[in-house]
Design an enzyme around this catalytic site. Structure first.
Site, PDB file in Angstrom:
ATOM      1  N   HIS A  48     -25.641  55.641 -21.403  1.00 35.64           N
ATOM      2  CA  HIS A  48     -26.477  54.521 -21.854  1.00 35.64           C
ATOM      3  C   HIS A  48     -25.987  53.927 -23.178  1.00 35.64           C
ATOM      4  CE1 HIS A  48     -29.878  52.117 -23.106  1.00 35.64           C
ATOM      5  NE2 HIS A  48     -30.100  52.932 -24.134  1.00 35.64           N
ATOM      6  N   HIS A  72     -27.343  54.831 -31.469  1.00 39.25           N
ATOM      7  CA  HIS A  72     -28.708  54.350 -31.694  1.00 39.25           C
ATOM      8  C   HIS A  72     -29.804  55.300 -31.220  1.00 39.25           C
ATOM      9  CE1 HIS A  72     -28.488  52.869 -27.462  1.00 39.25           C
ATOM     10  NE2 HIS A  72     -29.812  52.957 -27.514  1.00 39.25           N
ATOM     11  N   GLU A  76     -33.329  59.908 -32.663  1.00 41.30           N
ATOM     12  CA  GLU A  76     -34.604  60.103 -31.951  1.00 41.30           C
ATOM     13  C   GLU A  76     -34.520  61.186 -30.886  1.00 41.30           C
ATOM     14  OE1 GLU A  76     -37.957  57.401 -29.618  1.00 41.30           O
ATOM     15  OE2 GLU A  76     -35.964  56.599 -30.005  1.00 41.30           O
ATOM     16  N   ASP A  77     -33.406  61.249 -30.173  1.00 39.84           N
ATOM     17  CA  ASP A  77     -33.330  62.102 -28.981  1.00 39.84           C
ATOM     18  C   ASP A  77     -32.465  63.345 -29.138  1.00 39.84           C
ATOM     19  OD1 ASP A  77     -34.962  60.299 -27.689  1.00 39.84           O
ATOM     20  OD2 ASP A  77     -33.308  59.153 -26.845  1.00 39.84           O
ATOM     21  N   ASP A 139     -29.895  47.204 -25.937  1.00 45.10           N
ATOM     22  CA  ASP A 139     -30.511  48.442 -25.460  1.00 45.10           C
ATOM     23  C   ASP A 139     -31.553  48.139 -24.389  1.00 45.10           C
ATOM     24  OD1 ASP A 139     -31.483  51.193 -25.473  1.00 45.10           O
ATOM     25  OD2 ASP A 139     -33.134  50.477 -26.716  1.00 45.10           O
ATOM     26  N   ASP A 260     -35.995  19.843  -8.375  1.00 45.80           N
ATOM     27  CA  ASP A 260     -34.870  20.103  -9.282  1.00 45.80           C
ATOM     28  C   ASP A 260     -34.610  21.595  -9.422  1.00 45.80           C
ATOM     29  OD1 ASP A 260     -37.312  20.308 -10.488  1.00 45.80           O
ATOM     30  OD2 ASP A 260     -36.636  19.646 -12.460  1.00 45.80           O
TER      31      ASP A 260
END
Length: 700
Positions: A48, A72, A76-77, A139, A260
């Protein structure tokens, strides 16, 4: 998934001086830290951030932004620490990674709070470094591409809705139209699956039989313009399903009625060639009135430039054509990223302008729903252009009024607005501004924002400023009312005690009631969150020994002047009886609510036994209010004109007129009038009763 050398080659292709070592270290670091983590698709998690970095290479972003994309999710992970990132990749990268990480930590519980907090963090991060937004948008785009792997349908819809309401509009606001369109399409697929499938099938049917109408029309435009000696390229496409669905919803028409659905892009060498191509196209095909927009001379707030026109092609097909130069096309594809724009300040009224507006809205909005309302207004609405007398252009949403225009120029000007001239004529502030209007704002230092502006102001900036003022005014006036009530409460104490009370006793009372300060005490008194007995006992402990039935006596308040208070702020003038200066009035005080002001004979007072009654007086300077009249008029020509003439002669302004009943030769009207006081109302009623068309006139 991009391999390490492939990612590096992409960056080197547009930035030969990029720090290869930095990117290589970040790639290896991300793979190692995410280790055996998996995504919902079953792919390794590190795929990812690598794909996000790949998306950003398409925007030609710098090496630090690519490294931020790779890292990034590490804070956090994984067990990565900020100190580790700063040591290995530098302070700038840490700040960017930390900014992206903060956008992901949404702790609010409700959906509106979570969305508002997400947006709040977005705007604050963007104000520091716009690259944070670019990484977060990439992201989100990659997450949307893999959204179908998430098994929980409610979670898919929540993510899609958030994308549609926040991320796609933000992408549009910084000119990244490809990001916006793909996000909208993927979100639409989740939110309206049946509509998506239906429109997709119908678009496929247009291509059946081997005839590609879009290619044929594009080739015809290319040939026509090239024959005229122009060096241009033409491409065409069908509008994507979400765009088609939105037009069907807005116009309330079916797919078959939508003419259109094809859009074509003409890329020319220069601005002069853009206008020349437009002239040739309009000579060859009939233009659809009202569908031409010149975003070259007046760019959108995100810097977008192009000529838009819709023409009638062969077979009565309406087609949309966008004409732009190579530079304009690059800007529209990559938006703010095309300029390495996190430091770009060259464009007046460009990205910085709308970002400043959103930051100001952020500062003025307290409640999550209010923040979302204002920012959606700022990002979603179609735009018009209006000019100052000096020729400065300001973009506003359709439906904007002079109040919105004033706040767009400057918040201080908006606060001082008393009137406006539109194209040289003095017009009401609720007048809708048309595209191309010249607007001159009339101001006064004595003016203040009016609560009534919220009825017609449409921009988030204007509404946020008015609401902020109302909150400040409400607090000040509630405190002032509390001060008067406090003085009346302590006056019940014996005179020898009252004379000795001072600031020390006040501070002691605040402490005993567990309030923050004097202002908090006054607000609590005004809104009845503390009883009179509690206040007395807090000031002088033991002074209010409440016996059964005695609380009623303690709650009886003497007359409180309404000096300087604004209707609808510290108190509300009741809609049931419409009190005006000169009426005898009484106030109902309930916990946590503004005081309700009623006339002394109002029937609603019978239901007010649960509230404390406050005997109120109008201040001597009080003037102005709304009176409601019920008038029975003969159904004959000129009757309403005669009634209106009475109002005009007596200088009363009609705020609202409603036909209630029509019975044979008579009709009954309810009329709301702007009047000075009760005596003014009485004169008007007497004058109405004296004219022939009026059968009956009375105050409601």
């Amino acid at each position: 998934m991009l391999r390490q050398y492939e990612l590096l080659e992409r960056v080197r292709s547009y930035d030969p001086e990029a720090d290869e070592s930095l990117i290589n270290r970040a790639y290896v670091f991300s793979v190692a830290k995410h280790g055996s983590q998996k995504r919902a698709s079953g792919d390794p998690y590190f795929s990812h951030p690598i794909e996000v970095a790949g998306i950003l290479t398409d925007l030609f972003l710098d090496d630090k932004t690519i490294v931020t994309a790779l890292l990034h999710d590490t804070l956090e992970d994984t067990v990565t620490t900020p100190e580790e990132i700063e040591r290995l990749f530098g302070k700038d990268v840490l700040q960017l990674v930390d900014g992206v990480t903060k956008l992901s930590k949404i702790e609010a519980q409700s959906e509106s709070e979570r969305a508002a907090e997400n947006l709040r963090k977005f705007l604050l991060a963007m104000s520091t470094d716009i690259r944070v937004l670019l990484v977060k948008l990439a992201d989100r785009l990659h997450n949307m591409r893999t959204l179908h792997f998430i098994k929980n349908p409610e979670k898919r819809k929540r993510i899609a809705r958030e994308t549609m309401e926040i991320y796609a509009p933000l992408a549009e606001r910084i000119g990244m139209y490809d990001f916006m369109r793909e996000m909208q399409l993927l979100a639409f697929q989740q939110l309206e699956p049946e509509a998506y499938e239906s429109i997709t099938k119908r678009l496929d049917q247009l291509k059946e039989g081997g005839e590609d109408k879009v290619t044929r029309i594009a080739l015809g435009l290319q040939t026509m313009l090239s024959t005229a000696g122009m060096h241009i390229t033409v491409s065409g496409r069908e509008k994507h399903p979400y765009s088609i669905w939105r037009k069907m919803q807005e116009r309330h028409i079916s797919f078959e009625q939508l003419s259109d659905i094809m859009a074509f892009r003409v890329i020319a060498d220069s601005t002069d060639d853009c206008y020349r191509a437009l002239g040739l196209i309009h000579q060859r095909y009939k233009m659809v009135p009202g569908r031409f927009k010149d975003y070259i001379s007046t760019p959108k707030r995100n810097g977008y430039q192009s000529l838009h026109t819709t023409v009638i092609h062969e077979e009565n097909a309406r087609i949309e054509i966008q004409i732009r130069s190579e530079r304009m096309h690059r800007d529209s594809e990559f938006g703010l990223a095309a300029h390495w724009a996190y430091k770009e300040k060259a464009r007046p009224d460009g990205q910085a302008g709308w970002l400043r507006d959103l930051i100001e809205i952020l500062e003025q909005s307290q409640d999550p729903d209010e923040l979302l309302e204002h920012t959606r207004m700022a990002m979603y609405q179609d735009r018009i252009f209006a000019f100052t007398p000096r020729g400065e252009v300001h973009q506003l949403p359709k439906g904007a009024t002079p109040v919105d225009f004033a706040y767009a120029v400057h918040t201080k000007l908006g606060n001082q607005t008393v009137g406006a001239k539109i194209n040289g004529r003095v017009m009401p502030l609720r007048t809708l501004i048309e595209n191309g209007d010249q607007v001159e704002i009339l101001k006064s230092d004595a003016q203040e924002p009016q609560p009534g502006w919220l009825a017609f102001a449409v921009t988030g900036k204007a509404r946020a400023a008015v609401r902020r003022y109302i909150r400040q005014k409400q607090r000040a006036e509630t405190i002032a009312l509390g001060e008067k009530l406090y003085e009346e409460i302590v006056s019940r104490l014996p005179e020898e005690i009252t004379s000795k009370l001072g600031e020390k006793a006040m501070k002691a009372a605040v402490k005993r009631l567990k309030l923050e300060d004097r202002a908090a005490l006054m607000m609590a008194i005004a809104t009845n969150r503390v009883t009179d007995a509690e206040v007395l006992n807090a000031v002088v402990p033991g002074s209010a020994q409440v016996e059964p039935g005695e609380q009623d006596r303690l709650s009886q308040n003497h007359a409180i002047s309404m000096l300087g208070l604004t209707p609808g702020i510290a108190f509300t003038l009741s809609d049931c009886c419409h009190p005006v200066p000169g009426d005898r009035i009484v106030g109902l005080r309930r916990p946590g609510e503004p005081i309700e002001v009623h006339t002394i004979d109002c029937l609603a007072l019978e239901a007010g036994q649960d509230a404390d009654w406050v005997d109120l007086n109008w201040d001597d300077r009080a003037s102005g209010g709304t009176a409601r009249l019920s008038v029975i008029v003969k159904n004959q020509p000129g009757a309403l004109a005669a009634v209106s003439n009475i109002f005009g002669v007596n200088k009363a302004n009609i705020l609202n007129l409603q036909l209630v009943t029509r019975e044979g030769p008579f009709h009954t009207d309810l009329i709301d009038l702007e009047v000075e006081d009760a005596a003014h109302v009485a004169r008007i009623i007497s004058a109405l009763r004296a004219i022939d068309p009026v059968v009956q006139a009375e105050r409601v």
